[in-house]
Write a protein that holds these residues in place. Structure first.
Motif, short mmCIF file in Angstrom:
data_model
loop_
_atom_site.label_atom_id
_atom_site.label_comp_id
_atom_site.label_asym_id
_atom_site.label_seq_id
_atom_site.Cartn_x
_atom_site.Cartn_y
_atom_site.Cartn_z
N ASN A 146 0.86 -1.19 0.00
CA ASN A 146 0.00 0.00 0.00
C ASN A 146 0.89 1.23 0.00
O ASN A 146 1.65 1.44 0.94
CB ASN A 146 -0.92 0.00 1.22
CG ASN A 146 -2.02 1.04 1.09
OD1 ASN A 146 -1.80 2.15 0.61
ND2 ASN A 146 -3.22 0.67 1.51
N ALA A 148 0.23 4.40 0.29
CA ALA A 148 -0.20 5.61 1.01
C ALA A 148 0.08 5.48 2.49
O ALA A 148 -0.04 4.39 3.06
CB ALA A 148 -1.70 5.84 0.77
N HIS A 149 0.42 6.59 3.13
CA HIS A 149 0.71 6.56 4.56
C HIS A 149 -0.46 5.96 5.34
O HIS A 149 -0.29 5.05 6.15
CB HIS A 149 1.00 7.97 5.09
CG HIS A 149 2.34 8.50 4.68
ND1 HIS A 149 3.49 8.13 5.32
CD2 HIS A 149 2.69 9.35 3.70
CE1 HIS A 149 4.52 8.76 4.75
NE2 HIS A 149 4.05 9.50 3.76
N ASP A 382 8.76 12.15 6.66
CA ASP A 382 8.41 11.82 5.28
C ASP A 382 9.35 12.59 4.35
O ASP A 382 9.01 13.65 3.83
CB ASP A 382 6.95 12.21 5.04
CG ASP A 382 6.39 11.55 3.79
OD1 ASP A 382 7.01 10.61 3.28
OD2 ASP A 382 5.31 11.98 3.34
N GLU A 429 5.38 2.94 8.33
CA GLU A 429 4.40 2.52 7.34
C GLU A 429 5.03 1.64 6.26
O GLU A 429 4.48 0.68 5.79
CB GLU A 429 3.76 3.73 6.64
CG GLU A 429 2.93 4.61 7.54
CD GLU A 429 3.71 5.79 8.03
OE1 GLU A 429 4.80 5.57 8.62
OE2 GLU A 429 3.27 6.93 7.83
N HIS A 443 7.97 6.61 -1.16
CA HIS A 443 7.37 5.60 -0.28
C HIS A 443 7.84 4.21 -0.71
O HIS A 443 7.43 3.72 -1.76
CB HIS A 443 5.86 5.68 -0.33
CG HIS A 443 5.32 6.96 0.23
ND1 HIS A 443 3.98 7.27 0.25
CD2 HIS A 443 5.94 8.03 0.79
CE1 HIS A 443 3.80 8.46 0.79
NE2 HIS A 443 4.99 8.94 1.13
N TYR A 445 7.12 1.14 -0.39
CA TYR A 445 6.13 0.15 0.03
C TYR A 445 6.51 -1.27 -0.40
O TYR A 445 5.91 -2.23 0.06
CB TYR A 445 4.75 0.53 -0.50
CG TYR A 445 4.74 0.83 -1.99
CD1 TYR A 445 4.50 -0.18 -2.90
CD2 TYR A 445 4.97 2.12 -2.45
CE1 TYR A 445 4.52 0.09 -4.26
CE2 TYR A 445 4.99 2.39 -3.80
CZ TYR A 445 4.76 1.38 -4.70
OH TYR A 445 4.79 1.64 -6.04
N MET B 1 -5.59 9.30 1.76
CA MET B 1 -6.51 8.74 2.76
C MET B 1 -7.19 9.85 3.55
O MET B 1 -8.37 9.87 3.75
CB MET B 1 -5.72 7.84 3.70
CG MET B 1 -6.57 7.08 4.70
SD MET B 1 -7.26 5.63 3.95
CE MET B 1 -8.28 5.08 5.29
N SER B 3 -6.78 13.44 3.17
CA SER B 3 -6.26 14.65 2.56
C SER B 3 -6.90 15.89 3.14
O SER B 3 -6.35 16.96 3.07
CB SER B 3 -6.51 14.60 1.06
OG SER B 3 -7.90 14.54 0.83
#
Lengths: 538, 311
Positions: A146, A148-149, A382, A429, A443, A445, B1, B3
């Protein structure tokens, strides 16, 4: 708070009392007697077998996903196959103009450069950072799947397909009064199989007071005296009312168990927690302050000038550091990381006082960095727009501070005889995919990393999970950075399912992802790998 | 997710449907609240929707749309009083107690701003246990007299200190398809305009209803309120147990049952719970405690019990 044993005894007694008063409605005296004997024996057996009851969990999540190849994402643990990337470094080069991936051999592993140094300890003096390696398992190359954070965080709270959250693995079976506590995690979930629920508290002020204020009872004079004189009649009445409520709403049993836990905590008589909190918090604040002191000497990090030329690799969180600035000056005697101190203080108190068997906390980067005359600059985990040079120096200090806090917490768990019965999971994450020009990272992932510390991990340190020597996830992130590669026994890279099953095994509870293999299993009291030791795949 | 921007309507609908399914299966929504299912009626959602319809046809003309009504959080008793005392509202005396109850439920159930196609789905989620607004208003209705004298103010302070200011225990700003929870300052406004810091969000999000902190606060709340004599008197009057013709009601089985009906909004109770509670009153009497004290501890038992949370 009482110790483990008294806590269990009280709960068992309450439970026994509850059953005993409910039973006459449906059973004969003989049945009641038999039931009581069997139940008592079971309770005793359970208490005696406490050593085999589920372990405690402390889940630490570095929310924001900092680059960890400089600290606890071991890229070359058993071999030296490595292809350089300008962003991936553990120390500065001899000319101070780039970063290098450099390791030292410790306890059978090649570990990043910083692990050769000592970290501050409580009471003065220092200790080796590599003490952490004595009870450590690192899982790397985890395909988080995934990008996204939020999604990746949520997936580490409740892995895809899991029947329980990670926090509930420890919280559900425990008899502690608070099933689970979380702080500083925006995607924390408590997915219970026994209808329990967690409490989440804000990371400000006295966190112990926030958590325990509901259980600090006021002395109400005559009212209190009368209430105590009527205690048994009150309990019987409330119990009957709750049985009535449960007959209408089966889920009301959650309220009943919450009420019983609340009353247990109310009976503890917590006093003013200001001093307790202040002592705990100051202990960790001091450790951090000592860890990030500009006077500390770390060869390869701050033993010579690191002069910015104003190029992107000297950018800190979108801010290009002025040309001519010595990067070492970003660390001042005001540089701090209060959130880590707050969360560790809370976790230590909650765990060592048996308030909860499941604690989940977030961490954050350094604050009060001096960047271009801004003395309150914050490091951002990040690191999309943080260059390799700026990243290395801030993260090196941060990791010393984090290690010092972790070692102190482990000391406290050991002092309470709890370290073998506690599983500390430390991760983020996902990993980071490093840009080949040394400026920033994405990211990662495809290459998550989780490091687990527990007294139960005797065969340590151990690194499991394969990575590619050179594999591009996105566009320009070539080289060795942690991209997960297939493991022979699994036919694929590690997944969060393997990770969850491994944690469950350590906790002595069924896996929430039963179709996924744990990467270690306990054999004759020792956790041994079910898969090959970590290696690089070309 | 997360935003902070407006969620794609399709995504939002999908999330809502998934969450709805979760509620049906597990009985809990994403924020950990238990969904209220009031016995005797189809579901909390049905009641709220019916209440919204009744409000729209009978009340909205004067008091504005329900989401911004000037009468939000008014209780049945207050609505009934208004109908009986306000000449302009006399025509509403045809409403039955059940209908008034549904209007009350709709009035204390947050709704989305007008134009949100999912407002019906949201209302179901808001019928839940553990919301501090609901607990506050319920206990206020029971224990605070309209005189609002010093004792009443003290009781309100207890409610404020132990319930209203603890979203971390009771929740209160949580919508179910917005997987975040919003701070209560945004509760009746457009949530898309709300950007709060993470601590505030997590404090508001930390709202799993049946949790140990909420129960701790409930015990403290019940004790601290009932330590004030006025609360016992007010509750007896509100339950219509203390009247001019019956100034000193005794905590016998009939009266205890009536008190429970009032506390629990007619949620059924079994006979054993009534008899055990009468035994409590008897135990207090045996210790020489006054009738007020006997009621005080009967009320303490009722106030701490599960049904007090299952609003």
């Amino acid at each position: 708070m009482g110790n483990d044993h008294s806590s269990f005894s009280r709960r068992n007694f309450l439970s026994l009392l509850g059953k005993a008063t409910a039973l006459p409605l449906m059973q004969s005296p003989v049945q009641i007697l038999i039931e009581s004997i069997v139940m008592g024996a079971t309770q005793r057996a359970y208490a005696e077998a406490q050593g085999l009851s589920p372990r405690r969990l402390l889940h630490i999540l570095h929310e924001g996903a900092p680059p960890r190849w400089g600290y606890d994402l071991f890229l070359t643990p058993y071999a030296t196959d490595f292809k350089a990337n300008k962003t991936v470094g553990t120390r500065f080069s001899a000319d101070g103009k780039s970063v290098l991936y450099s390791t030292v051999a410790r306890k059978g592993l090649n570990v990043p450069h910083m692990w050769q140094f000592n970290v501050p300890k409580v009471g003065g003096g220092t200790r080796p950072m590599d003490d952490l390696l004595s009870n450590m398992l690192c899982l790397r190359g985890i395909n988080v799947a995934n990008p996204a954070h939020g999604g990746a965080q949520a997936a580490q709270s409740v892995p895809n397909g899991a029947t329980q959250s990670i926090s509930a693995l420890a919280g559900d079976p425990s008899t502690s009064p608070i099933p689970a506590v979380s702080a500083g995690l925006s995607e924390f979930r408590y997915l219970s199989k026994s209808a329990k629920s967690a409490v989440s508290i804000a990371s400000s002020g006295n966190m112990l007071s926030t958590l325990l204020n509901p259980f600090i009872r006021k002395d109400l004079g005559g009212f209190t005296i009368k209430r105590e004189s009527l205690a048994s009649a009150l309990d019987a009445s409330i119990k009957a009312l709750n049985i009535s409520a449960e007959s209408q709403h089966p889920q009301a049993n959650v309220l009943t168990s919450s009420l019983n836990s609340a009353k247990e905590l109310l009976s503890e008589g917590f006093g003013n927690l200001d001093q307790t909190w202040s002592d705990l918090l100051n202990k960790y604040l001091l450790l951090i302050q000592q860890s990030v002191s500009p006077t500390n000497q770390y060869v390869g990090i701050n033993d010579k000038e690191i002069l910015s030329d104003g190029s992107p690799i000297y950018t800190m969180n979108t801010m290009p550091i002025d040309a001519g600035t010595d990067l070492r000056t970003m660390i001042t005697n005001k540089t701090a990381c209060d959130l880590v101190a707050q969360h560790f203080a809370m976790a230590e108190y909650v765990l060592t006082n048996n308030l909860s068997y499941s604690v989940s906390i977030g961490t954050a980067g350094l604050t009060n960095l001096l960047i271009n005359a801004d003395a309150k600059f914050k490091q951002k985990y990040d690191e999309h727009q943080t260059g390799a040079m700026a990243s290395l120096i801030s993260n090196a200090y941060l990791n010393v501070a984090y290690s010092a806090c972790l070692l102190e917490l482990i000391d406290q768990l050991k002092a309470h005889g709890m370290f073998e019965e506690t599983v500390i999971v430390s991760g983020s994450e996902f990993g980071r995919s490093p840009h080949g020009d040394g400026f920033g990272s994405g990211h990662g992932y495809s290459g998550g990393c989780s490091v687990i510390y527990s007294g139960a991990l005797q065969a340590s340190p151990m690194v499991l999970g394969n990575i590619y020597t050179d594999r591009i996830q996105d566009v320009d992130d070539a080289g060795t950075w942690g991209f997960g590669a297939p493991v022979a026994e699994l036919g694929k890279a590690l997944s969060l399912g393997n990770w969850a099953s491994t944690i469950a095994g350590l906790l002595r509870v069924p896996s929430p992802n039963s179709a996924s293999t744990p990467v270690i299993v306990e054999t004759q009291g020792v956790f041994k790998p079910t898969i090959e030791l970590a290696k690089q795949i070309t | 997710m997360k935003s902070g921007g407006k969620m794609n309507p399709v995504t939002r609908t999908l999330l809502t449907v998934i969450t709805c399914a979760g509620i049906l299966v597990f009985g809990f929504n994403n924020c950990g609240f238990e969904v209220l299912k009031n016995p005797g009626l189809e579901s909390g959602l049905d009641q709220v929707i019916e209440g919204q319809k009744l409000y729209a046809s009978n009340c909205a003309a004067c008091h504005g749309p329900i989401e911004s009504s000037s009468k939000r959080d008014k209780t049945s008793a207050q609505i009934n009083y208004a109908i009986s005392s306000q000449p302009a509202m006399k025509f509403l005396s045809v409403l039955t107690p059940t209908e008034i109850g549904m209007i009350e439920l709709a009035l204390r159930t947050p709704v989305d701003p007008p134009g949100d196609s999912e407002s019906k789905m949201v209302t179901e989620a808001e019928a839940r246990v553990g919301n501090r607004y609901l607990i506050y208003s319920n206990l206020k209705e029971i224990f605070v007299s309209s005189a609002l004298d010093g004792d009443d103010q003290s009781i309100l302070t207890v409610l404020n200190d132990n319930v209203m200011t603890h979203p971390e225990a009771f929740g209160g700003g949580c919508t179910r398809y917005d997987l975040d929870c919003i701070p209560d300052s945004c509760r009746y406004s457009n949530r898309d305009s709300c950007t709060s810091d993470r601590d505030l969000k997590s404090a508001a999000a930390a709202a799993p209803a049946p949790n140990v902190m909420a129960k701790g606060y409930m015990v403290r709340t019940c004790e601290e309120i009932l330590a004030i004599d006025k609360s016992v008197d007010t509750a007896l009057r509100r339950a219509e147990l203390r009247t001019e013709s019956q100034p000193n009601p005794l905590p016998n089985a009939t009266n205890v049952q009536l008190l429970m009906n009032f506390f629990f909004r007619n949620r059924p109770t079994n006979s054993d719970s009534v008899s055990q509670t009468v035994l409590l009153a008897n135990a207090a009497a045996a210790q020489g405690l006054s009738v007020t004290d006997q009621w005080r501890f009967v009320m303490l038992s009722v106030c701490e019990s599960d049904s007090a949370d299952l609003l």
